[in-house]
Scaffold this motif. Structure first.
Motif, PDB file in Angstrom:
ATOM      1  N   ALA A  43      91.601  63.582  40.312  1.00 28.10           N
ATOM      2  CA  ALA A  43      90.691  62.723  41.148  1.00 28.10           C
ATOM      3  C   ALA A  43      89.313  62.376  40.613  1.00 28.10           C
ATOM      4  N   VAL A  44      88.781  61.524  40.744  1.00 25.64           N
ATOM      5  CA  VAL A  44      87.085  61.112  39.562  1.00 25.64           C
ATOM      6  C   VAL A  44      86.084  61.637  39.735  1.00 25.64           C
ATOM      7  N   SER A  45      86.303  62.567  38.373  1.00 26.92           N
ATOM      8  CA  SER A  45      84.819  63.063  38.313  1.00 26.92           C
ATOM      9  C   SER A  45      83.868  62.363  37.278  1.00 26.92           C
ATOM     10  N   ASN A  46      82.653  62.344  37.323  1.00 26.96           N
ATOM     11  CA  ASN A  46      81.576  61.977  36.186  1.00 26.96           C
ATOM     12  C   ASN A  46      80.928  62.218  36.316  1.00 26.96           C
ATOM     13  N   VAL A  47      79.692  61.823  35.858  1.00 27.06           N
ATOM     14  CA  VAL A  47      77.874  61.750  35.804  1.00 27.06           C
ATOM     15  C   VAL A  47      77.488  60.471  36.572  1.00 27.06           C
ATOM     16  N   ILE A  48      76.978  60.693  36.945  1.00 27.77           N
ATOM     17  CA  ILE A  48      76.519  59.336  37.491  1.00 27.77           C
ATOM     18  C   ILE A  48      74.453  59.323  37.808  1.00 27.77           C
ATOM     19  N   SER A  49      73.948  58.159  37.510  1.00 31.15           N
ATOM     20  CA  SER A  49      72.169  57.938  37.093  1.00 31.15           C
ATOM     21  C   SER A  49      72.328  57.149  38.517  1.00 31.15           C
ATOM     22  N   LEU A  50      71.491  57.679  39.975  1.00 26.88           N
ATOM     23  CA  LEU A  50      71.189  57.002  40.768  1.00 26.88           C
ATOM     24  C   LEU A  50      69.635  56.547  41.257  1.00 26.88           C
ATOM     25  N   GLU A  51      69.016  56.026  41.699  1.00 27.23           N
ATOM     26  CA  GLU A  51      67.433  55.473  42.870  1.00 27.23           C
ATOM     27  C   GLU A  51      67.560  55.999  43.294  1.00 27.23           C
ATOM     28  N   GLY A  52      66.677  56.501  43.783  1.00 25.01           N
ATOM     29  CA  GLY A  52      66.095  56.739  45.494  1.00 25.01           C
ATOM     30  C   GLY A  52      66.636  58.210  45.634  1.00 25.01           C
ATOM     31  N   SER A  53      66.322  58.693  46.866  1.00 29.99           N
ATOM     32  CA  SER A  53      66.370  60.218  48.213  1.00 29.99           C
ATOM     33  C   SER A  53      68.370  60.719  47.067  1.00 29.99           C
ATOM     34  N   PRO A  54      68.125  61.697  46.991  1.00 29.70           N
ATOM     35  CA  PRO A  54      69.164  62.346  46.565  1.00 29.70           C
ATOM     36  C   PRO A  54      69.850  62.388  48.020  1.00 29.70           C
ATOM     37  N   ALA A  55      69.629  62.473  49.111  1.00 28.92           N
ATOM     38  CA  ALA A  55      70.512  62.448  49.863  1.00 28.92           C
ATOM     39  C   ALA A  55      71.648  61.871  50.240  1.00 28.92           C
ATOM     40  N   HIS A  56      70.710  60.125  49.682  1.00 24.29           N
ATOM     41  CA  HIS A  56      72.167  59.506  50.140  1.00 24.29           C
ATOM     42  C   HIS A  56      72.689  59.738  49.077  1.00 24.29           C
ATOM     43  N   THR A  82      72.867  68.401  41.163  1.00 24.61           N
ATOM     44  CA  THR A  82      71.879  66.608  41.157  1.00 24.61           C
ATOM     45  C   THR A  82      70.143  67.195  40.619  1.00 24.61           C
ATOM     46  N   ARG A  83      70.024  66.412  39.538  1.00 30.56           N
ATOM     47  CA  ARG A  83      69.277  66.751  38.855  1.00 30.56           C
ATOM     48  C   ARG A  83      67.738  65.862  38.882  1.00 30.56           C
ATOM     49  N   GLY A  88      64.486  58.322  39.136  1.00 33.69           N
ATOM     50  CA  GLY A  88      65.886  59.026  40.644  1.00 33.69           C
ATOM     51  C   GLY A  88      66.301  59.854  39.945  1.00 33.69           C
ATOM     52  N   TYR A  89      67.504  60.480  39.800  1.00 37.71           N
ATOM     53  CA  TYR A  89      68.494  61.549  39.324  1.00 37.71           C
ATOM     54  C   TYR A  89      69.859  61.477  38.785  1.00 37.71           C
ATOM     55  N   GLN A  90      70.098  61.893  38.464  1.00 50.81           N
ATOM     56  CA  GLN A  90      71.681  62.530  38.245  1.00 50.81           C
ATOM     57  C   GLN A  90      72.114  63.471  38.903  1.00 50.81           C
ATOM     58  N   THR A  91      73.622  62.368  38.840  1.00 46.05           N
ATOM     59  CA  THR A  91      74.347  63.783  39.772  1.00 46.05           C
ATOM     60  C   THR A  91      76.365  63.601  39.549  1.00 46.05           C
ATOM     61  N   LEU A  92      76.662  64.754  39.281  1.00 46.55           N
ATOM     62  CA  LEU A  92      77.873  65.416  39.060  1.00 46.55           C
ATOM     63  C   LEU A  92      78.405  65.651  39.570  1.00 46.55           C
ATOM     64  N   PHE A  93      79.716  64.734  40.423  1.00 44.71           N
ATOM     65  CA  PHE A  93      80.579  64.804  41.576  1.00 44.71           C
ATOM     66  C   PHE A  93      82.090  65.036  41.035  1.00 44.71           C
ATOM     67  N   THR A  94      83.285  65.262  42.087  1.00 43.86           N
ATOM     68  CA  THR A  94      84.704  64.817  42.561  1.00 43.86           C
ATOM     69  C   THR A  94      84.753  63.908  43.366  1.00 43.86           C
ATOM     70  N   ALA A  95      85.366  62.409  43.702  1.00 43.20           N
ATOM     71  CA  ALA A  95      86.107  62.036  44.763  1.00 43.20           C
ATOM     72  C   ALA A  95      87.233  62.063  44.637  1.00 43.20           C
ATOM     73  N   HIS A 150      67.345  67.568  29.344  1.00 46.94           N
ATOM     74  CA  HIS A 150      67.087  66.627  29.977  1.00 46.94           C
ATOM     75  C   HIS A 150      68.077  65.995  30.340  1.00 46.94           C
ATOM     76  N   ASP A 151      69.513  65.739  30.585  1.00 48.96           N
ATOM     77  CA  ASP A 151      70.854  65.301  30.596  1.00 48.96           C
ATOM     78  C   ASP A 151      72.303  66.119  30.540  1.00 48.96           C
ATOM     79  N   MET A 152      72.677  65.937  31.208  1.00 51.41           N
ATOM     80  CA  MET A 152      74.362  65.648  31.617  1.00 51.41           C
ATOM     81  C   MET A 152      75.041  64.974  31.045  1.00 51.41           C
ATOM     82  N   VAL A 153      76.051  65.729  30.213  1.00 56.99           N
ATOM     83  CA  VAL A 153      77.396  64.715  29.525  1.00 56.99           C
ATOM     84  C   VAL A 153      79.005  65.063  29.694  1.00 56.99           C
ATOM     85  N   TYR A 154      79.655  63.588  30.386  1.00 58.34           N
ATOM     86  CA  TYR A 154      81.105  64.616  31.120  1.00 58.34           C
ATOM     87  C   TYR A 154      80.795  63.148  30.249  1.00 58.34           C
TER      88      TYR A 154
END
Length: 463
Positions: A43-56, A82-83, A88-95, A150-154
């Motif tokens: 499955a796809v796993s990665n760290v992604i940087s996003l803006e806005g609310s982490p709820a979305h 989520t950091r 914004g924020y960084q999120t470590l996820f798996t799809a 200050h960062d996560m690297v995956y």
């Protein structure tokens, strides 16, 4: 009974049970409680940087993956961490593809005993802290995750085959990409160390190195980072082949807190595995209560013995008090004895005829002639209550005499006599010679005086 550990690795299942490992091409039926660590078939796993609310984050991640062509169907997005970073924020996820997620999830929940389902990426993140990274080698897939200040690297890479040359090329490329990510980040100057965890590595031919050792050296050389291995041990399969594995480290990192099971399943798992500890604690508590109970019983026994002793002492004291009370009762002859004592005291305080006459004679010497000396009884104070008899005033003497003209100093015979009596301790009070009114002198030179008894000390001193 120990729990099972199951690793999903590129469509195959590795079942670790003590010192043995069993391979399976399909999901096995688990005979007892197990922990399943799954890669959800790459499955796809990665760290992604996003803006806005982490709820979305879930919707934004799915949208980004679709636009990048990484997924083309509905997916289950698992958020591991989520950091907040700047605005914004960084999120470590798996799809995970939704159909694969549903199948794996339903299989885990359908097992007869508790079965924890843990994504590989959650396991990676659980083991990290700032300044530490981890490389997980699971078959042909190699993944690296680092937690910086200050960062996560995956990064993750999948080799074409299990051939050592393909694995070496994949690990070298991954190390270079990882080092480039570190150099572009804000924490490029922060020290970083890497740990290497192989899931299962076959024993090499004699004279050759273990494959994970070679790959670890390649990664360290290409990335420029120190790389150490997690604790490893050997297991064997059903054919007797030997392997080296980091399953013990994986087991130490796996817990119900990072599982994707429902809350009720995780709570049930924690409760079951806490049961031995609770039983041991209950046993210790029971032992402590037993010791306290024994101590309290001994204390109660000592208290009862002491109470019995005190009761005996109290009974003896009450017996003595009863005896004393019996002795305190007034005897029948007490009234007669008291009257005798009072009479004796009265007589002791009474007149001493010889001493009193001597004092009067000395006072009258050469001045007056004494005709008569008579004792007057003192009045007794009335008794109003039981107790000692009130003290009496001293006795009183009546002295009758006459002053002759040829005796003493003319006109001073009686005053001289009275003065001498006072010096002797008497208190002379003139009275009528016939017993009537008070006069100092009577016709014809006769006089009478009442003399109160002198103080005992005076009497004793004179005597």
């Amino acid at each position: 009974m120990s729990q099972l550990h199951l690793i999903q690795q590129q469509g195959r299942w590795l079942l670790f049970d003590g010192s043995t490992v069993t391979r399976s091409d399909s999901r096995p039926r688990l005979p007892r409680a197990a922990v399943v660590v799954s890669d959800f078939e790459n499955a796809v796993s990665n760290v992604i940087s996003l803006e806005g609310s982490p709820a979305h984050a879930v919707a934004l991640i799915e949208k980004r993956l679709r636009s990048d062509g990484l997924i083309d169907s509905e997916s289950k997005i698992l958020i591991h961490k989520t950091r907040n970073v700047g605005a914004g924020y960084q999120t470590l996820f798996t799809a995970v593809p939704l159909d694969l997620w549903q199948q794996t999830y339903a299989w885990a929940e359908a097992q007869p005993d508790h079965c924890l389902l843990i994504p590989f990426t959650s396991l990676l993140f659980k083991s990290l802290r700032p300044g530490l990274g981890l490389v997980l080698q699971s078959g042909r897939q190699v993944s690296v995750l680092a937690m910086l200040k200050h960062d996560m690297v995956y990064r993750t890479a999948l080799a074409y085959s299990d051939d050592p040359s393909d694995l070496a090329m994949t690990v070298g490329a991954l190390a270079e990409q990882f080092a480039e990510d570190l150099g572009n980040g804000e924490d490029s100057l922060e020290p970083l160390s890497i740990q290497w965890c192989p899931v299962l590595v076959p024993q090499p031919d004699e004279g050759r190195n273990w494959a994970d050792d070679d790959l670890r050296e390649i990664f360290s050389l290409r990335s420029g980072l120190p790389v150490t291995s997690v604790p490893l041990r050997h297991v064997s399969d059903e054919q007797g082949a030997t392997y080296r594995t980091g399953i013990d480290w994986i087991r130490s990192m796996a817990s119900a807190t990072i599982a994707v099971n429902p809350l009720s399943s995780r709570v049930a798992w924690a409760a079951e595995w806490a049961l031995p500890l609770a039983s041991a604690a209950s046993l210790v508590f029971a032992i402590i209560l037993g010791a306290l109970g024994a101590r309290w019983a001994l204390g109660a026994r000592e208290a009862n013995a002491r109470a019995a002793q005190l009761g005996s002492e109290i009974a003896a004291i009450e017996q003595r008090i009863g005896d004393l009370q019996a002795r305190e009762t007034v005897p029948d002859a007490f009234a007669a004895t008291q009257a005798f004592i009072e009479r004796a005291a009265h007589l002791q305080a009474g007149a001493d005829p010889s001493a009193s006459l001597a004092l009067v004679r000395d006072a009258a010497s050469g001045q007056v002639r004494i005709l008569r000396v008579r004792l007057e009884e003192p009045a007794q104070a009335p008794r109003t209550a039981p107790g000692p008899t009130p003290p009496v005033d001293g006795y009183t003497l009546r002295v009758d005499g006459v002053a002759d003209a040829w005796r003493g100093t003319p006109g001073m015979q009686v005053p001289t006599f009275v003065e001498r009596l006072r010096r002797a301790g008497f208190d002379p009070q003139p009275v009528d010679p016939q017993g009537g009114g008070l006069n100092t002198r009577a016709a014809g030179g006769f006089f009478s005086y009442l003399l109160k008894s002198p103080q005992p000390s005076s009497t004793e001193s004179r005597s």
